[in-house]
Design a protein around this motif. Structure first.
Motif, PDB file in Angstrom:
ATOM      1  N   MET A 292       1.084  -1.617   0.141  1.00  0.00           N
ATOM      2  CA  MET A 292      -0.058  -0.301   0.045  1.00  0.00           C
ATOM      3  C   MET A 292       0.915   0.695   0.179  1.00  0.00           C
ATOM      4  O   MET A 292       2.214   1.490   0.128  1.00  0.00           O
ATOM      5  N   ALA A 293       0.415   1.981  -0.432  1.00  0.00           N
ATOM      6  CA  ALA A 293       0.956   3.641  -0.177  1.00  0.00           C
ATOM      7  C   ALA A 293       1.458   3.970   1.699  1.00  0.00           C
ATOM      8  O   ALA A 293       0.370   4.041   1.980  1.00  0.00           O
ATOM      9  N   ARG A 294       2.752   4.807   0.957  1.00  0.00           N
ATOM     10  CA  ARG A 294       3.270   4.861   2.474  1.00  0.00           C
ATOM     11  C   ARG A 294       2.763   6.344   2.525  1.00  0.00           C
ATOM     12  O   ARG A 294       2.706   6.476   4.257  1.00  0.00           O
ATOM     13  N   ARG A 295       2.524   6.845   1.970  1.00  0.00           N
ATOM     14  CA  ARG A 295       2.206   8.668   2.416  1.00  0.00           C
ATOM     15  C   ARG A 295      -0.144   8.541   1.844  1.00  0.00           C
ATOM     16  O   ARG A 295       0.353   8.059   1.414  1.00  0.00           O
TER      17      ARG A 295
ATOM     18  N   LEU B  46       2.893  -5.677 -19.938  1.00  0.00           N
ATOM     19  CA  LEU B  46       3.900  -5.363 -19.439  1.00  0.00           C
ATOM     20  C   LEU B  46       3.494  -4.086 -18.621  1.00  0.00           C
ATOM     21  O   LEU B  46       3.448  -4.231 -17.345  1.00  0.00           O
ATOM     22  N   LEU B  47       2.019  -3.765 -18.607  1.00  0.00           N
ATOM     23  CA  LEU B  47       1.705  -2.975 -17.353  1.00  0.00           C
ATOM     24  C   LEU B  47       0.627  -3.648 -16.363  1.00  0.00           C
ATOM     25  O   LEU B  47       0.391  -2.887 -15.271  1.00  0.00           O
ATOM     26  N   GLU B  48       0.724  -5.050 -16.313  1.00  0.00           N
ATOM     27  CA  GLU B  48       0.549  -5.503 -15.105  1.00  0.00           C
ATOM     28  C   GLU B  48       1.662  -5.913 -14.929  1.00  0.00           C
ATOM     29  O   GLU B  48       1.824  -7.059 -13.424  1.00  0.00           O
TER      30      GLU B  48
ATOM     31  N   PHE C 279       3.139   1.077  -9.493  1.00  0.00           N
ATOM     32  CA  PHE C 279       2.658  -0.169  -8.926  1.00  0.00           C
ATOM     33  C   PHE C 279       3.127   0.176  -7.412  1.00  0.00           C
ATOM     34  O   PHE C 279       4.292  -0.114  -6.670  1.00  0.00           O
ATOM     35  N   PRO C 280       2.124   0.338  -6.408  1.00  0.00           N
ATOM     36  CA  PRO C 280       2.911   1.172  -5.330  1.00  0.00           C
ATOM     37  C   PRO C 280       3.128   0.229  -4.029  1.00  0.00           C
ATOM     38  O   PRO C 280       3.849   0.452  -3.596  1.00  0.00           O
ATOM     39  N   ASP C 281       1.838  -0.786  -4.785  1.00  0.00           N
ATOM     40  CA  ASP C 281       2.303  -1.943  -3.758  1.00  0.00           C
ATOM     41  C   ASP C 281       3.926  -2.337  -3.744  1.00  0.00           C
ATOM     42  O   ASP C 281       4.346  -3.767  -3.389  1.00  0.00           O
ATOM     43  N   THR C 282       4.772  -2.465  -4.517  1.00  0.00           N
ATOM     44  CA  THR C 282       6.268  -2.620  -5.188  1.00  0.00           C
ATOM     45  C   THR C 282       7.719  -1.408  -4.974  1.00  0.00           C
ATOM     46  O   THR C 282       8.668  -2.437  -5.113  1.00  0.00           O
TER      47      THR C 282
ATOM     48  N   ASP D  77      15.418  -5.387  -4.058  1.00  0.00           N
ATOM     49  CA  ASP D  77      16.146  -4.992  -2.350  1.00  0.00           C
ATOM     50  C   ASP D  77      15.398  -3.557  -1.259  1.00  0.00           C
ATOM     51  O   ASP D  77      15.754  -4.445  -0.211  1.00  0.00           O
ATOM     52  N   LEU D  78      15.123  -2.772  -2.726  1.00  0.00           N
ATOM     53  CA  LEU D  78      14.292  -2.216  -1.404  1.00  0.00           C
ATOM     54  C   LEU D  78      13.201  -2.616  -1.329  1.00  0.00           C
ATOM     55  O   LEU D  78      12.381  -2.472   0.176  1.00  0.00           O
TER      56      LEU D  78
END
Length: 338
Positions: free
Chosen positions: A1-4, A163-165, A198-201, A232-233
């Motif tokens: 999920m988005a952090r902000r 590609l978009l997925e 891709f906010p979960d990635t 890695d992040l």
């Protein structure tokens, strides 16, 4: 999920404009306009990328010349790509009124009345500081988006959808385009777009250097790094989230204090200000005689003589890049004439 808190809302709208546009071909601003097609993307690339305007005019003035007599579809695509570019940026970097002003200016070049739908406006409030490159090199960010859309729009629908997925295949495509034909100054746009789609990635981080510094500071948490900073992040954020029981924002304490010092030292800059030919005028004698330095600021609104400090502050918030003091180093200061 988005952090902000605002990140999720902005990301959802960017996905609606960018991903849905590429999958369906239709404009998010004006659904009956087929803006996201192979032909339209190629026309925009031919006008903007293939015919660069190297004058000293502002980005919008140059873009208006490049889009002169362009079909409405091309103009709408350009406006929606600028929406994707500007939506994530916080008001300290570019304010909501300025974003709308830019978008409406571009849409005004079409042959029909067009505007930003009210339902999309909330996403323009932003949530992320994109670095000064987002304003100083808007042409490079825009170039990356144009080239990326042209490549995707020309790809068969099943492959385009795949590609978009797939966040990692999409990432590879972005950097392959940037490395082959895009300008390196557009790289920050890729980092921001990856998070928006891709906010979960991916992390909400615009700087490749920041990503590297974070990984260096938290190296003990990653005993077997892959060498791919984004992968890695993702692994690092998951590890830390398990430890603390909530999502991690690397620009918040206690995390930012562990990596930021090295990044700030790396980013410190000096300014070289040339005044010998400022709009045909040699400003240097006046600078030396009166003890000040001035900078050209073409995109600023008119600031009347005797303006209050609040009026000047508002103008800066809307039109001038200004990193928050808590998260960016500042260059040496000089006075700016009004």
């Amino acid at each position: 999920m988005a952090r902000r808190p605002d990140g999720a809302e902005v990301a959802a709208v960017v996905q609606r404009v960018f991903r849905d546009g590429l999958l369906g071909g239709q404009s998010a601003f004006q659904p009956e306009v087929a803006a996201w097609t192979d032909a339209t993307a190629s026309d925009l690339r031919a006008r903007f990328v293939d015919r660069p305007d190297t004058s000293t005019d502002t980005f919008l003035v140059k873009l208006s010349r490049q889009l002169a007599d362009a079909p409405d579809e091309t103009i709408v695509l350009a406006a929606e790509l600028l929406f994707v570019n500007m939506a994530p940026l916080v008001p300290e970097q570019i304010g909501l009124p300025k974003k709308l002003e830019i978008l409406r200016e571009v849409l005004s070049w079409a042959g029909r009345p067009l505007d930003v739908p009210p339902g999309l406006e909330p996403a323009l409030k932003g949530f992320l500081h994109g670095g000064q490159g987002f304003l100083n090199y808007r042409w490079a960010q825009f170039q990356i988006l144009v080239l990326l859309v042209e490549r995707l729009a020309g790809t068969p629908q099943p492959e385009r959808k795949a590609l978009l997925e797939d966040p990692w295949r999409f990432r590879d495509l972005c950097f392959a385009i940037q490395d082959s034909v895009g300008h390196k100054k557009g790289r920050a746009q890729i980092h921001v777009l990856l998070f928006a789609l891709f906010p979960d990635t991916f992390q909400p981080i615009a700087s490749a250097h920041h990503k590297h510094e974070i990984l260096k500071a938290f190296a003990e948490e990653l005993p077997d790094p892959s060498g791919n900073d984004d992968k890695d992040l993702l692994e690092l954020s998951r590890t830390l989230e398990v430890q603390i029981g909530r999502p991690v924002d690397f620009y918040d304490e206690p995390w930012v204090g562990r990596w930021r010092e090295g990044a700030v030292q790396h980013e410190q800059r000096g300014w070289l200000v040339r005044g010998h030919n400022a709009g045909g005028h040699d400003a240097i004698p006046d600078w030396l005689g009166r003890g000040y330095c001035s900078l050209s600021w073409r995109e600023a609104p008119e600031i009347p003589g005797g303006a209050t400090k609040q009026q000047i502050r508002q103008a800066v918030a809307e039109a001038c890049p200004r990193p928050p003091p808590s998260c960016a180093a500042r260059p040496p200061t000089s006075s700016m004439s009004s």
